[in-house]
Motif scaffolding. Structure first.
Motif, PDB file in Angstrom:
ATOM      1  N   UNK A   9      15.234  54.761  11.482  1.00  0.00           N
ATOM      2  CA  UNK A   9      16.423  54.725  11.651  1.00  0.00           C
ATOM      3  C   UNK A   9      17.604  53.993  11.018  1.00  0.00           C
ATOM      4  N   UNK A  10      18.945  54.524   9.529  1.00  0.00           N
ATOM      5  CA  UNK A  10      19.083  53.629   9.183  1.00  0.00           C
ATOM      6  C   UNK A  10      20.571  53.010   9.714  1.00  0.00           C
ATOM      7  N   UNK A  11      20.985  52.076  10.255  1.00  0.00           N
ATOM      8  CA  UNK A  11      22.333  51.908  10.521  1.00  0.00           C
ATOM      9  C   UNK A  11      23.194  52.127   9.661  1.00  0.00           C
ATOM     10  N   UNK A  12      23.839  52.278   9.138  1.00  0.00           N
ATOM     11  CA  UNK A  12      24.762  51.922   8.004  1.00  0.00           C
ATOM     12  C   UNK A  12      26.740  51.606   8.582  1.00  0.00           C
ATOM     13  N   UNK A  13      26.475  50.014   8.837  1.00  0.00           N
ATOM     14  CA  UNK A  13      27.607  49.957   9.047  1.00  0.00           C
ATOM     15  C   UNK A  13      28.703  50.000   8.206  1.00  0.00           C
ATOM     16  N   UNK A  14      29.683  49.761   7.806  1.00  0.00           N
ATOM     17  CA  UNK A  14      31.197  49.194   7.271  1.00  0.00           C
ATOM     18  C   UNK A  14      30.625  48.108   6.652  1.00  0.00           C
ATOM     19  N   UNK A  15      30.090  47.027   6.984  1.00  0.00           N
ATOM     20  CA  UNK A  15      29.991  45.830   6.424  1.00  0.00           C
ATOM     21  C   UNK A  15      28.586  45.555   6.105  1.00  0.00           C
ATOM     22  N   UNK A  16      27.307  45.834   5.944  1.00  0.00           N
ATOM     23  CA  UNK A  16      25.887  45.893   6.493  1.00  0.00           C
ATOM     24  C   UNK A  16      25.337  47.274   6.300  1.00  0.00           C
ATOM     25  N   UNK A  17      24.065  47.054   6.647  1.00  0.00           N
ATOM     26  CA  UNK A  17      23.521  47.894   6.950  1.00  0.00           C
ATOM     27  C   UNK A  17      21.904  47.364   7.907  1.00  0.00           C
ATOM     28  N   UNK A  18      21.199  48.261   8.041  1.00  0.00           N
ATOM     29  CA  UNK A  18      19.912  47.501   9.198  1.00  0.00           C
ATOM     30  C   UNK A  18      19.206  48.513   9.334  1.00  0.00           C
TER      31      UNK A  18
END
Length: 138
Positions: free
Chosen positions: A101-110
């Motif tokens: 799973x790629x968590x693509x947050x506005x300021x970073x991703x993980x």
């Protein structure tokens, strides 16, 4: 002899069909999970979790029960605003599904690897482990 062989093939086909069907059902539960997680839908998340679920966050050494997880949704709702979550199933067998799973947050991703145990259409266990500080490996 032919009759025995045909019965064996029929039994094997039925078993394989039930395994494929169960994996498809588990995939639908996982899809619903990520959809609900993205919008912090407490009622849907609660519906997807068994009452005795154990949510293990390996990287921070935390294990949450259902009540603890649902209570954390207020904080999660702020973090997930404007984010996207992409996921793909890596493998699914014996009621256990592993997801990248790629968590693509506005300021970073993980990039995370998450393993779900599903029984009766509900998640009974989940383990989450970080793979990378960005989603380039997705």
């Amino acid at each position: 002899m032919h009759r025995t062989w045909r019965r064996f093939l029929l039994a094997a086909a039925l078993l394989l069909s039930s395994i494929v069907h169960a994996s498809a059902d588990d995939g639908a539960v996982i899809d619903r999970w990520y959809s609900a997680l993205l919008v912090a839908d407490r009622s849907e998340l609660s519906e997807l979790l068994s009452d005795d679920v154990q949510m293990k966050l390996d990287d921070i050494g935390v294990v949450q029960d259902k009540r603890d997880f649902i209570a954390s949704i207020d904080e999660w709702q702020g973090a997930v605003a404007g984010a996207a979550i992409r996921h793909r199933i890596e493998k699914s067998e014996n009621g256990q599904t592993t997801v990248l799973a790629c968590y693509d947050f506005p300021s970073n991703d993980m990039l995370m690897r998450e393993t779900f145990t599903v029984a009766g259409g509900r998640i009974t266990a989940s383990t989450q482990t970080a793979v990378a500080q960005d989603c380039s490996g997705y």
